[in-house]
Write a protein that holds these residues in place. Structure first.
Motif, short mmCIF file in Angstrom:
data_model
loop_
_atom_site.label_atom_id
_atom_site.label_comp_id
_atom_site.label_asym_id
_atom_site.label_seq_id
_atom_site.Cartn_x
_atom_site.Cartn_y
_atom_site.Cartn_z
N ASN A 76 40.12 42.35 39.79
CA ASN A 76 39.70 41.29 40.70
C ASN A 76 38.84 41.82 41.83
OD1 ASN A 76 41.48 42.01 43.02
ND2 ASN A 76 43.13 41.43 41.60
N ILE A 77 38.11 40.92 42.46
CA ILE A 77 37.14 41.33 43.48
C ILE A 77 37.83 41.92 44.70
CG2 ILE A 77 37.03 39.02 44.51
CD1 ILE A 77 34.15 41.57 44.15
N ALA A 78 39.00 41.38 45.09
CA ALA A 78 39.68 41.87 46.29
C ALA A 78 40.04 43.35 46.16
CB ALA A 78 40.93 41.04 46.57
N SER A 79 40.46 43.78 44.96
CA SER A 79 40.83 45.19 44.76
C SER A 79 39.64 46.10 44.98
CB SER A 79 41.38 45.38 43.34
OG SER A 79 42.52 44.58 43.12
N GLN A 80 38.49 45.72 44.43
CA GLN A 80 37.29 46.56 44.56
C GLN A 80 36.85 46.62 46.02
OE1 GLN A 80 37.34 47.60 41.52
NE2 GLN A 80 38.52 45.78 40.94
N VAL A 81 36.84 45.47 46.67
CA VAL A 81 36.35 45.37 48.04
C VAL A 81 37.19 46.22 48.98
CG1 VAL A 81 36.27 43.77 49.99
CG2 VAL A 81 35.20 43.15 47.81
N TRP A 82 38.50 46.09 48.89
CA TRP A 82 39.34 46.81 49.84
C TRP A 82 39.37 48.31 49.55
CZ3 TRP A 82 40.53 46.20 54.53
CH2 TRP A 82 40.66 44.91 55.08
N THR A 133 28.36 47.67 42.53
CA THR A 133 27.34 47.24 41.56
C THR A 133 28.02 46.69 40.31
OG1 THR A 133 25.75 48.88 42.37
CG2 THR A 133 25.38 47.98 40.16
N GLU A 134 29.08 47.40 39.84
CA GLU A 134 29.83 46.89 38.69
C GLU A 134 30.55 45.59 39.04
OE1 GLU A 134 30.03 47.91 35.54
OE2 GLU A 134 28.47 49.39 36.02
N ALA A 135 31.05 45.50 40.27
CA ALA A 135 31.72 44.27 40.69
C ALA A 135 30.76 43.08 40.64
CB ALA A 135 32.28 44.44 42.09
N ILE A 136 29.53 43.30 41.06
CA ILE A 136 28.53 42.23 41.00
C ILE A 136 28.29 41.81 39.56
CG2 ILE A 136 26.08 41.71 41.38
CD1 ILE A 136 26.24 43.49 43.89
N GLN A 137 28.17 42.79 38.67
CA GLN A 137 27.87 42.49 37.27
C GLN A 137 29.05 41.84 36.54
OE1 GLN A 137 26.54 46.20 35.56
NE2 GLN A 137 24.65 46.25 36.76
N PRO A 189 29.60 35.43 39.85
CA PRO A 189 29.88 34.92 41.19
C PRO A 189 31.37 34.95 41.48
CG PRO A 189 29.37 33.10 39.72
CD PRO A 189 29.08 34.36 38.95
N VAL A 190 31.69 35.10 42.77
CA VAL A 190 33.09 35.23 43.19
C VAL A 190 33.86 33.97 42.83
CG1 VAL A 190 34.60 35.51 45.18
CG2 VAL A 190 32.44 36.78 45.07
N LYS A 191 35.03 34.16 42.22
CA LYS A 191 35.90 33.04 41.85
C LYS A 191 37.29 33.26 42.42
CE LYS A 191 32.77 31.09 39.19
NZ LYS A 191 32.15 29.79 39.55
N GLY A 192 37.99 32.18 42.70
CA GLY A 192 39.38 32.26 43.11
C GLY A 192 39.59 32.70 44.55
N ILE A 193 38.52 32.80 45.34
CA ILE A 193 38.62 33.17 46.75
C ILE A 193 38.24 31.93 47.56
CG2 ILE A 193 37.75 34.65 48.59
CD1 ILE A 193 39.38 36.15 46.50
N VAL A 194 39.06 31.57 48.54
CA VAL A 194 38.82 30.29 49.22
C VAL A 194 38.67 30.42 50.73
CG1 VAL A 194 39.99 28.97 47.43
CG2 VAL A 194 41.31 29.82 49.38
#
Length: 528
Positions: free
Chosen positions: A408-414, A431-435, A439-444
Motif C-alpha cells: 500500500n501507498i502508506a507503507s512506501q511513503v512512511w 517511482t515504483e509506487a507511482i507506477q 492513482p492513490v486509492k483508499g486514502i481519504v
C-alpha cells in the motif's frame, strides 16, 4: 476523528502543575477583527461545485427589507470566518403582538444549506450542527449569539411573527479572533498562479485554526490533536510563525499524561485543560518530532530541559513493543492512525513512523548530551528488520499485513520519510509506487496526502509532487473551497465521513500543509 473509542474509566491522569502553569504563560495574544457580509446570495444548482450547489448574488438592501413568516435571506461574508455573530433586529408595522421566532443557519460551504438538520442520522452528535432557533419577545434588540461559529454563509429565516408586523435585520457582523501574528506577508509566494492560490487557501486554513491553541477545526472538534499540531507547527514556521503557541501546545500535552506517563492523542482546553482518554501509537510518538522541529526553528534550553523527559517516556513506552529482531508489535488498544481509512494494513507504516520519530528523539538526546547508544541500537534493529523482512526487492516496494502480501501507498511513503534507505533507493521506491499504486486509492484525508506529497519531494520527484498537490488541494479549490477540508476523496468529491456535509469540517488544520510544502521545496531559494 472517525475512530470510535469507548469510554475508559480505568485510565487515570496526572497533572504536572509546573508544566501547565508554563502552558498558561505561553497563552498567545488574540487579534480581533470585525467582518461584515459582502453580498446577499441565494442557493443555486452548480454542478461544478461540491454536491452540485453554489451561490448566486441577489440584489438586496437589508436596510429596506422587512421579513415576514417564511421569508429568509442568505448573507455571504466573502471568506471563511471564525467568530461570534451579532446583528440588530427591529420590528415594523403594527405593535409587536407576538414573539419573533427566528432560525439562523451557519455554513462553511453552500452544500450545507441544501440539507436540513432533521435529515442527519450520523454517529457524531447532531449538537455540532451550526443551527439556532431563537424566540425574541421584545424588539428592537442587538442579538449577540454566545456561541462561536465557523462559516462563510449565514441564513436568516423568520419562522413566524404575526400577520401585523415584520422584522428588519441590520448591521450583521462577526467578531473574529486569531492568534496568527500576521507576519506571513513577508513570505514569498509562488509565481505559478495555481500554486499561489493553493498556498493562499492553505494559509487561510492555518490562520482560522490558530486560537489559544492549534485547533484541529474551528467548526468541530475544536481540540488540540498531536497529529494536527505537528503539521500546523511546520506550516506556521513557514508563514505565521508563533513560537509561543507551539510551546503552549507542547506544555499542555506534557503536563497531562497517564499514570504511566503516556500522552493522550488530544486535549480539551475549555473550560480548563483536560486530556482525552484516546491514545494513538503514532500520535504519542510525534511529541518527540514536534519538540525536535520546534528546537530546530527556535533553540530553547528551557523547553528542552522541561520536555525531553516526556519525549523520552513516549519513546521508551513504544520501544517496549519492539522485539529482539526489531519487529514492531502494535497493541489493539493503542492503534496507529496513519489515515482514517481502514482499507489498508498499517503495521509497516507504524514501524516506519517508529523509525522516523526515533531519529528525531536521538537528535534530542544529543542536544541533551545524554547517551544515545541504547536508542541507536534499537534504531538499527528496526531499520534492519524493515530492509530485510518488509522490503520486497523484486517489487521494489515494502510489504504490509500479517501475511506480508499487501503493498500500500502508506507503507512506501512512511518508509521513505523515515529514511530507511538512501536518496537513490527512495527515488526508486516512489517511482515504483507511482507506477504500481497510483492513482492513490483508499486514502481519504489531506493528512495522509500531505505525507504522500512530501515523500515525492524528498525522493526528488518534484514534478510529480507538484502534480499531486494541484490534483488534490487544487481540486478542492475547483469545488469551491476557500479553506481546506477535513476529508476529501477525489474519486468521491461528495464523500463525508459522517454522511452529511452539515457535520463535516470544511476548515481543518491538518489540511493546511501546502504552505509548508511550497515554502520548503519550491520557495526555499526565492527571495521575499
Amino acid at each position: 476523528m472517525t475512530f470510535k473509542f469507548q469510554i475508559n474509566d480505568e485510565i487515570r491522569f496526572r497533572h504536572d502543575r509546573q508544566l501547565l502553569d508554563k502552558a498558561e504563560a505561553f497563552r498567545p495574544k488574540m487579534h480581533p477583527v470585525v467582518r461584515k457580509p459582502v453580498r446577499a446570495v441565494e442557493l443555486t444548482k452548480n454542478e461544478s461545485l461540491l454536491e452540485g450547489w453554489g451561490m448566486a448574488e441577489i440584489h438586496a438592501d437589508m436596510e429596506k427589507m422587512a421579513f415576514s413568516k417564511g421569508q429568509s435571506i442568505i448573507l455571504d461574508f466573502g471568506r471563511h470566518c471564525t467568530g461570534r455573530f451579532s446583528m440588530d433586529i427591529r420590528s415594523v408595522g403594527s405593535p409587536m403582538d407576538a414573539p419573533l421566532y427566528l432560525r439562523l443557519r451557519f455554513a462553511e460551504v453552500p452544500a450545507e444549506l441544501a440539507h436540513e438538520s432533521e435529515e442527519y442520522d450520523g454517529w457524531l452528535s447532531r449538537s455540532w450542527i451550526q443551527e439556532e432557533f431563537i424566540h425574541l419577545d421584545v424588539l428592537p434588540v442587538r442579538l449577540e449569539l454566545p456561541r462561536r461559529y465557523a462559516f462563510r454563509y449565514v441564513e436568516l429565516t423568520v419562522i413566524d411573527t404575526s400577520p401585523k408586523w415584520a422584522a428588519v435585520f441590520t448591521n450583521p457582523e462577526v467578531l473574529c479572533a486569531s492568534s496568527a501574528p500576521g507576519n506571513a506577508e513577508t513570505v514569498p509566494v509562488p509565481e505559478d498562479p495555481e500554486l499561489a492560490r493553493i498556498y493562499e487557501v492553505g494559509l487561510h486554513t492555518l490562520q482560522e485554526c490558530m486560537t489559544d491553541v492549534f485547533e484541529d477545526g474551528p467548526k468541530r472538534d475544536r481540540r488540540l490533536w498531536l497529529g494536527d499540531l505537528r503539521l500546523q507547527a511546520l506550516a506556521s514556521y513557514a508563514s505565521e510563525d508563533n513560537p509561543d503557541l507551539v510551546k503552549r501546545c507542547l506544555y499542555l500535552f506534557a503536563g497531562m499524561t497517564s499514570e504511566e506517563g503516556e500522552i493522550s492523542a488530544n486535549v480539551f482546553t475549555q473550560p480548563s485543560p483536560q486530556p482525552d482518554d484516546t491514545f494513538l501509537f503514532d500520535y504519542s510518538l510525534f511529541f518527540a518530532s514536534v519538540l525536535h522541529d520546534f528546537l530546530q526553528q527556535h533553540p530553547d534550553e528551557m523547553v528542552l530541559e522541561d520536555l525531553y523527559p516526556v519525549a523520552k517516556k513516549q519513546m521508551d513506552l513504544a520501544l517496549q513493543q519492539v522485539d529482539e529482531e526489531g519487529r514492531l508489535h502494535l497493541q489493539k488498544d493503542r492503534p496507529v492512525f496513519v489515515d482514517w481509512s481502514q482499507e489498508f494494513a498499517k503495521d509497516t507504516a507504524g514501524q516506519a513512523i517508529m523509525i522516523y520519530t526515533l531519529k528525531h528523539f536521538i537528535e534530542l538526546t544529543r542536544m541533551k548530551r545524554e547517551d544515545t547508544a541504547p536508542y541507536v541500537k534499537q534504531l538499527e534493529k528496526l531499520e534492519n528488520d524493515a530492509r530485510n523482512r518488509l522490503y520486497d526487492p523484486e517489487k521494489k516496494l515494502f510489504r504490509a499485513g500479517e501475511e506480508g502480501t499487501e503493498y500500500n501507498i502508506a507503507s512506501q511513503v512512511w518508509m521513505v520519510l523515515a529514511g530507511v534507505f538512501g536518496q537513490m533507493k527512495n527515488r526508486e521506491i516512489m517511482t515504483e509506487a507511482i507506477q504500481q499504486l497510483f492513482p492513490v486509492k483508499g486514502i481519504v484525508t489531506p493528512y495522509m496526502y500531505h505525507h504522500v506529497t512530501e515523500a515525492l519531494f524528498q525522493a526528488g520527484l518534484k514534478q510529480e509532487a507538484v502534480g499531486l498537490m494541484k490534483a488534490y488541494w487544487g481540486k478542492m479549490i475547483e469545488l469551491g473551497a476557500d479553506t481546506y477540508w477535513e476529508a476529501f476523496d477525489p474519486d468521491q468529491p461528495d464523500y463525508s465521513p459522517y454522511g452529511s456535509p452539515i457535520i463535516s469540517s470544511y476548515c481543518h488544520a491538518w489540511s493546511c500543509t501546502p504552505v509548508y510544502l511550497i515554502h520548503k521545496y519550491l520557495l526555499a531559494d526565492q527571495p521575499a
